[in-house]
Design an enzyme around this catalytic site. Structure first.
Site, PDB file in Angstrom:
ATOM      1  CG  ASP A  13      -1.831   1.150   1.299  1.00 40.54           C
ATOM      2  OD1 ASP A  13      -2.965   0.979   0.583  1.00 40.54           O
ATOM      3  OD2 ASP A  13      -1.266   2.421   2.143  1.00 40.54           O
ATOM      4  CD  GLU A  45      -2.951   1.599  -3.163  1.00 44.89           C
ATOM      5  OE1 GLU A  45      -4.129   2.516  -2.763  1.00 44.89           O
ATOM      6  OE2 GLU A  45      -1.992   2.399  -2.294  1.00 44.89           O
TER       7      GLU A  45
END
Length: 489
Positions: free
Chosen positions: A198, A239
């Protein structure tokens, strides 16, 4: 380990019944043959903000959700995907709390990006900041060290508070690499098969750049962490919300990527009854992607689709979404808005609501997603055809809560009575089981108000046909005996 080419679920640990144990029960009782691709459990760790995305530690599960034993129990039948926020950790973590107490004397001091690691004298320069892709007005927070009374400025990319709850990590630090190694080893020991990196686009801070996806330095980190993951048989999913060309570079590097273009393309196709842009996109995109329509944030617009959309047309689409109850996340830095001021980062909504709660349109959207090459993910609100949670937005003041409703067991049972949900489950079963999806994909010629997509493998063939004027969705396929079957979604 290979990622399974079947449908995955995305959910918070407490969104389906309130805990990881209830999540496992719901999966076993209601969806035992549905999420064969795995389950992405959004951060289940102790956290001080951003609904899990400001983790205090990765070595514990938030007790309110359960324990690592519950994660392992889910992992018995499902490949589990968890997040690592490689860019930051919580201000309340033991590491940063020790730094707040002792400052540079803390054994954890080198985990963090103090500003002298960016500017030699530790003093921020506004001209440098102006070039950065900002997620908050200033990319740092100021803290007072308890033992000395000295001020320390520390890099904080994210966070709505000042000082931020999310403290950036220095990925060049050996301490950070040791910490990440321990986190990945702990994941492997607890049956985690896939890790989403992330906010990985923000990890490199370099003066004179946007401090976002800084090349070539970011590849040094990605290559290092991929070698670590490979050694533990863990797949990686970076991501990155960025211009699509950056995503494609990741794909060329051999990484899985997210298809953050598809949700907007499908929305545009169904609202404007014109599939031309979608079909052109489907012929050029990399195949090694995870696909989604909805998620815990919103439908991506900028910067993901920069250069792919006309901003006037985009404004009209956004206005339609607002009329249907959506709210918006906007770009912060003027430097990264369009010349005409268009600044929509994400459209926040339930995908079912933004399609006007039209069952046929919603099933058409899912059919396009499932026929698009890649690993399809279905967000738990979308799974249950959930609607905009306007009360949640009012209660919290957080626009993203519009698509983060927590379902009680009773609400789950009610949702399972909807024909929309049953139709979606049947479509997921077809996507999971029909082997042609492991073959070759083609976009077939069709009128602008039609979508025709096809998969073939050996003698197997399945063709999707959608009439956008009616949203009627039909799949023609050959069964195992070679008989032609027509399936109306």
């Amino acid at each position: 380990m290979a990622v399974r080419n079947q449908v995955q679920l995305i959910t918070y640990p407490d969104s389906l019944g309130g805990s990881l144990q209830s999540l496992n029960r719901v999966l076993n009782e209601h969806f035992s043959d549905i999420f064969k691709g795995g389950v992405h459990i959004l951060p289940p760790f102790p956290s001080s903000g951003d609904r899990g995305f400001a983790p205090l530690t990765y070595f514990e599960i938030e007790p309110a959700f359960g324990s690592w034993e519950d994660i392992k129990a889910i992992g018995v039948k499902h490949d589990v995907l968890l997040d690592v926020m490689v860019n930051h950790i919580s201000r309340q973590s033991a590491y940063f709390q020790d730094f707040l107490k002792q400052g540079r004397r803390s054994p954890y001091a080198d985990l963090f990006l103090t500003l002298d690691k960016i500017w030699p004298d530790g003093q921020p320069v506004q001209a440098d900041i102006d070039k950065m892709f900002l997620r908050r007005p200033l990319p740092y927070s100021t803290f007072t060290i308890e033992e000395t009374g000295e001020e320390e400025k520390v890099w904080t990319t994210f966070g709505k508070t000042d000082p931020s709850e999310q403290i950036d990590l220095d990925v060049h630090s050996d301490q950070v690499k040791r910490l990440l190694t321990e986190i990945f080893e702990n994941f492997r020991n607890n049956s985690v098969k896939i890790v989403r990196l992330d906010a990985v686009g923000y990890i490199i801070k370099k003066l004179g750049t946007s401090c976002f996806f800084v090349e070539p330095e970011i590849y040094d980190f990605l290559d290092w962490i991929k070698e670590l993951a490979d050694s533990l048989e863990i797949e990686l999913l970076p991501e990155v919300h960025a211009h699509y060309s950056i995503q494609y570079k990741l794909a060329e590097h051999g990484f899985w990527i997210y298809d953050f273009i598809l949700p907007y393309r499908i929305l545009d196709t169904l609202i404007n009854k014109n599939a031309d842009a979608l079909k052109e996109y489907l012929t050029t995109r990399p195949a090694k992607q995870f696909t989604m329509l909805d998620c815990h944030d919103g439908v991506p617009v900028k910067p993901d689709l920069d250069g792919l959309i006309d901003t006037q047309e985009a404004r009209r689409l956004v206005d339609t979404c607002l009329e249907r109850g959506a709210n918006l996340s906007l770009i912060v830095s003027d430097e990264h808005k369009d010349a005409d001021g268009f600044d929509v980062h994400q459209i926040r909504c339930s995908y079912y609501s933004v399609l006007n709660r039209d069952d046929d349109a919603y099933l058409a959207a899912r059919a396009i997603q499932f026929f698009t090459p890649g690993i399809p993910q279905v967000y738990y609100v979308g799974l249950l055809a959930g609607e905009n949670d306007e009360e949640g937005v009012r209660r919290t003041g957080e626009g993203r809560e519009i698509n983060r409703h927590n379902f009680s067991m009773d609400e789950i049972e009610q949702a399972l009575g909807k024909s929309t949900v049953w139709r979606l489950l049947a479509l997921i079963r077809f996507r999971n089981e029909y082997d042609a999806f492991n073959g070759d994909f083609r976009v077939l010629e069709s009128a602008r108000h039609e979508v025709r997509l096809e998969w073939t493998k050996g003698e197997l063939r399945c063709t999707l046909h959608i009439d956008l004027n009616t949203n009627r969705t039909i799949i023609d396929y050959l069964d195992a005996e070679g008989m032609k079957v027509q399936y109306e979604v």
